[in-house]
Design a protein around this motif. Structure first.
Motif, PDB file in Angstrom:
ATOM      1  N   PRO A  38      49.833  33.190  41.535  1.00 21.28           N
ATOM      2  CA  PRO A  38      49.825  32.457  42.801  1.00 21.28           C
ATOM      3  C   PRO A  38      49.332  31.017  42.619  1.00 21.28           C
ATOM      4  CG  PRO A  38      49.093  34.684  43.175  1.00 21.28           C
ATOM      5  CD  PRO A  38      49.247  34.521  41.676  1.00 21.28           C
ATOM      6  N   ALA A  39      50.066  30.098  43.214  1.00 16.95           N
ATOM      7  CA  ALA A  39      49.891  28.644  43.110  1.00 16.95           C
ATOM      8  C   ALA A  39      50.588  28.085  41.876  1.00 16.95           C
ATOM      9  CB  ALA A  39      48.431  28.207  43.146  1.00 16.95           C
ATOM     10  N   PHE A  40      50.965  28.956  40.940  1.00 18.94           N
ATOM     11  CA  PHE A  40      51.692  28.535  39.737  1.00 18.94           C
ATOM     12  C   PHE A  40      52.861  29.493  39.496  1.00 18.94           C
ATOM     13  CE2 PHE A  40      47.153  27.564  39.118  1.00 18.94           C
ATOM     14  CZ  PHE A  40      47.220  26.182  39.098  1.00 18.94           C
ATOM     15  N   GLU A  41      53.583  29.832  40.553  1.00 14.51           N
ATOM     16  CA  GLU A  41      54.639  30.839  40.466  1.00 14.51           C
ATOM     17  C   GLU A  41      55.733  30.474  39.470  1.00 14.51           C
ATOM     18  OE1 GLU A  41      53.373  29.700  43.332  1.00 14.51           O
ATOM     19  OE2 GLU A  41      52.664  31.475  44.415  1.00 14.51           O
ATOM     20  N   GLN A  42      55.962  29.174  39.257  1.00 16.01           N
ATOM     21  CA  GLN A  42      57.010  28.741  38.330  1.00 16.01           C
ATOM     22  C   GLN A  42      56.605  28.931  36.868  1.00 16.01           C
ATOM     23  OE1 GLN A  42      55.000  26.820  40.077  1.00 16.01           O
ATOM     24  NE2 GLN A  42      54.228  25.245  38.713  1.00 16.01           N
ATOM     25  N   GLU A  43      55.317  29.094  36.616  1.00 13.77           N
ATOM     26  CA  GLU A  43      54.826  29.291  35.247  1.00 13.77           C
ATOM     27  C   GLU A  43      54.801  30.785  34.946  1.00 13.77           C
ATOM     28  OE1 GLU A  43      54.188  26.844  33.113  1.00 13.77           O
ATOM     29  OE2 GLU A  43      54.540  25.301  34.612  1.00 13.77           O
ATOM     30  N   LYS A  44      55.518  31.191  33.921  1.00 16.59           N
ATOM     31  CA  LYS A  44      55.648  32.618  33.612  1.00 16.59           C
ATOM     32  C   LYS A  44      55.056  33.006  32.259  1.00 16.59           C
ATOM     33  CE  LYS A  44      58.827  33.100  37.026  1.00 16.59           C
ATOM     34  NZ  LYS A  44      58.325  33.320  38.330  1.00 16.59           N
ATOM     35  N   SER A  45      54.948  32.069  31.329  1.00 17.06           N
ATOM     36  CA  SER A  45      54.500  32.409  29.973  1.00 17.06           C
ATOM     37  C   SER A  45      53.190  31.696  29.648  1.00 17.06           C
ATOM     38  CB  SER A  45      55.584  32.069  28.950  1.00 17.06           C
ATOM     39  OG  SER A  45      55.997  30.733  29.074  1.00 17.06           O
ATOM     40  N   PHE A  46      52.234  32.490  29.143  1.00 14.95           N
ATOM     41  CA  PHE A  46      50.889  31.986  28.878  1.00 14.95           C
ATOM     42  C   PHE A  46      50.375  32.487  27.536  1.00 14.95           C
ATOM     43  CE2 PHE A  46      51.270  31.670  33.424  1.00 14.95           C
ATOM     44  CZ  PHE A  46      50.532  30.552  33.766  1.00 14.95           C
ATOM     45  N   LEU A  47      49.389  31.769  27.036  1.00 13.40           N
ATOM     46  CA  LEU A  47      48.664  32.165  25.829  1.00 13.40           C
ATOM     47  C   LEU A  47      47.223  32.430  26.226  1.00 13.40           C
ATOM     48  CD1 LEU A  47      49.957  29.265  23.572  1.00 13.40           C
ATOM     49  CD2 LEU A  47      50.761  31.635  23.548  1.00 13.40           C
ATOM     50  N   LEU A  48      46.653  33.522  25.745  1.00 13.86           N
ATOM     51  CA  LEU A  48      45.247  33.835  25.986  1.00 13.86           C
ATOM     52  C   LEU A  48      44.489  33.469  24.721  1.00 13.86           C
ATOM     53  CD1 LEU A  48      43.278  35.130  28.056  1.00 13.86           C
ATOM     54  CD2 LEU A  48      43.609  37.267  26.810  1.00 13.86           C
ATOM     55  N   ILE A  49      43.575  32.496  24.837  1.00 11.37           N
ATOM     56  CA  ILE A  49      42.883  31.955  23.668  1.00 11.37           C
ATOM     57  C   ILE A  49      41.379  32.118  23.854  1.00 11.37           C
ATOM     58  CG2 ILE A  49      42.504  29.876  22.290  1.00 11.37           C
ATOM     59  CD1 ILE A  49      45.239  28.890  23.592  1.00 11.37           C
ATOM     60  N   ALA A  50      40.747  32.849  22.949  1.00 14.91           N
ATOM     61  CA  ALA A  50      39.297  33.052  23.017  1.00 14.91           C
ATOM     62  C   ALA A  50      38.581  31.728  22.775  1.00 14.91           C
ATOM     63  CB  ALA A  50      38.857  34.085  21.988  1.00 14.91           C
ATOM     64  N   MET A  51      37.505  31.500  23.520  1.00 10.71           N
ATOM     65  CA  MET A  51      36.711  30.280  23.327  1.00 10.71           C
ATOM     66  C   MET A  51      35.840  30.371  22.090  1.00 10.71           C
ATOM     67  SD  MET A  51      35.424  28.828  26.935  1.00 10.71           S
ATOM     68  CE  MET A  51      36.542  28.382  28.237  1.00 10.71           C
ATOM     69  N   GLY A  52      35.601  31.569  21.617  1.00 10.97           N
ATOM     70  CA  GLY A  52      34.776  31.749  20.430  1.00 10.97           C
ATOM     71  C   GLY A  52      34.557  33.221  20.164  1.00 10.97           C
ATOM     72  N   GLU A  53      34.038  33.517  19.006  1.00 13.74           N
ATOM     73  CA  GLU A  53      33.764  34.892  18.595  1.00 13.74           C
ATOM     74  C   GLU A  53      32.659  35.490  19.464  1.00 13.74           C
ATOM     75  OE1 GLU A  53      34.583  38.138  16.196  1.00 13.74           O
ATOM     76  OE2 GLU A  53      35.482  36.165  15.914  1.00 13.74           O
ATOM     77  N   GLY A  54      32.923  36.635  20.080  1.00 17.02           N
ATOM     78  CA  GLY A  54      31.918  37.331  20.867  1.00 17.02           C
ATOM     79  C   GLY A  54      31.563  36.671  22.189  1.00 17.02           C
ATOM     80  N   VAL A  55      32.378  35.723  22.639  1.00 20.64           N
ATOM     81  CA  VAL A  55      32.133  35.014  23.892  1.00 20.64           C
ATOM     82  C   VAL A  55      33.071  35.590  24.955  1.00 20.64           C
ATOM     83  CG1 VAL A  55      32.225  32.736  24.992  1.00 20.64           C
ATOM     84  CG2 VAL A  55      31.495  32.933  22.626  1.00 20.64           C
ATOM     85  N   PRO A  56      32.602  35.808  26.194  1.00 19.29           N
ATOM     86  CA  PRO A  56      33.459  36.424  27.207  1.00 19.29           C
ATOM     87  C   PRO A  56      34.428  35.460  27.892  1.00 19.29           C
ATOM     88  CG  PRO A  56      31.300  36.048  28.129  1.00 19.29           C
ATOM     89  CD  PRO A  56      31.230  35.639  26.671  1.00 19.29           C
ATOM     90  N   PHE A  57      34.489  34.212  27.427  1.00 19.05           N
ATOM     91  CA  PHE A  57      35.332  33.196  28.056  1.00 19.05           C
ATOM     92  C   PHE A  57      36.605  32.967  27.245  1.00 19.05           C
ATOM     93  CE2 PHE A  57      30.910  32.082  29.066  1.00 19.05           C
ATOM     94  CZ  PHE A  57      30.961  32.200  30.447  1.00 19.05           C
ATOM     95  N   TYR A  58      37.696  32.701  27.976  1.00 24.76           N
ATOM     96  CA  TYR A  58      39.002  32.476  27.362  1.00 24.76           C
ATOM     97  C   TYR A  58      39.710  31.344  28.094  1.00 24.76           C
ATOM     98  CZ  TYR A  58      38.260  37.156  25.483  1.00 24.76           C
ATOM     99  OH  TYR A  58      37.732  38.249  24.844  1.00 24.76           O
ATOM    100  N   TYR A  59      40.669  30.746  27.406  1.00 22.56           N
ATOM    101  CA  TYR A  59      41.599  29.821  28.042  1.00 22.56           C
ATOM    102  C   TYR A  59      42.892  30.587  28.282  1.00 22.56           C
ATOM    103  CZ  TYR A  59      38.530  26.138  26.251  1.00 22.56           C
ATOM    104  OH  TYR A  59      37.452  25.343  25.963  1.00 22.56           O
ATOM    105  N   LEU A  60      43.496  30.383  29.437  1.00 21.21           N
ATOM    106  CA  LEU A  60      44.828  30.901  29.712  1.00 21.21           C
ATOM    107  C   LEU A  60      45.721  29.670  29.821  1.00 21.21           C
ATOM    108  CD1 LEU A  60      46.335  33.597  30.190  1.00 21.21           C
ATOM    109  CD2 LEU A  60      46.166  33.106  32.635  1.00 21.21           C
ATOM    110  N   GLN A  61      46.336  29.326  28.695  1.00 22.20           N
ATOM    111  CA  GLN A  61      47.133  28.107  28.571  1.00 22.20           C
ATOM    112  C   GLN A  61      48.603  28.424  28.808  1.00 22.20           C
ATOM    113  OE1 GLN A  61      46.506  24.633  27.637  1.00 22.20           O
ATOM    114  NE2 GLN A  61      48.642  24.612  28.288  1.00 22.20           N
ATOM    115  N   SER A  62      49.239  27.654  29.681  1.00 19.28           N
ATOM    116  CA  SER A  62      50.680  27.791  29.855  1.00 19.28           C
ATOM    117  C   SER A  62      51.351  27.490  28.521  1.00 19.28           C
ATOM    118  CB  SER A  62      51.183  26.818  30.921  1.00 19.28           C
ATOM    119  OG  SER A  62      52.596  26.731  30.875  1.00 19.28           O
TER     120      SER A  62
END
Length: 156
Positions: free
Chosen positions: A26-50
């Motif tokens: 939602p708000a980015f309906e035209q974007e369909k493909s993403f990459l999930l990238i960990a911010m670091g080892e053992g860290v609960p944060f990630y980037y969801l990059q188009s």
């Protein structure tokens, strides 16, 4: 494959790294493909990059790192849309709002992202009849901060 992310710089990835959100987010309906990238080892944060739009990068987190009792009910319709045969295939993330002071970051617990790690399909699930909020603080104040209203100074 390659994309030059505005936030992360040059990223190389394989087609099998792409997570497809057939309905978009939602708000980015035209974007369909993403990459999930960990911010670091053992860290609960990630980037969801188009994978196609270098300017679209969301910060997401594993909600259980901050809210161990977090729970949502996923229906059969969502499981089918994710091509899910077993719930163990699913990963759950929440989208964060990150202000200038990272300690004031909030999580959208009402609308988590659900990703099937086997089929590489994802969706944003909108929980109805929920007590959760779209801006739930992820960092809880310490007892001293609650009593005095003053945050402890960081050493460094």
């Amino acid at each position: 494959m390659k994309i030059v992310s505005t936030l992360l710089g040059e990223l190389e990835f394989e087609e099998e790294d792409i997570i497809m959100f057939p309905a978009g987010i939602p708000a980015f309906e035209q974007e369909k493909s993403f990459l999930l990238i960990a911010m670091g080892e053992g860290v609960p944060f990630y980037y969801l990059q188009s994978a196609l739009n270098p300017e679209l990068c969301l910060v997401v987190a594993n909600p259980f790192a901050f809210f161990p009792r977090y729970s949502i009910e996923i229906g059969q319709e969502e499981l089918q849309r994710l091509d899910c045969s077993q719930r163990e295939e699913l990963l759950l993330y929440v989208i964060l709002t990150v202000p200038q002071d990272f300690r004031e970051s909030t999580a959208n617990l009402v609308a988590p992202l659900i990703i099937n790690q086997e089929s590489k399909k994802g969706l944003q699930f909108i929980a109805t009849n929920s007590d959760y909020t779209t801006r739930h603080p992820i960092f809880q104040p310490t007892q001293a901060e609650e009593q005095t209203g003053i945050a402890a100074a960081e050493e460094g």
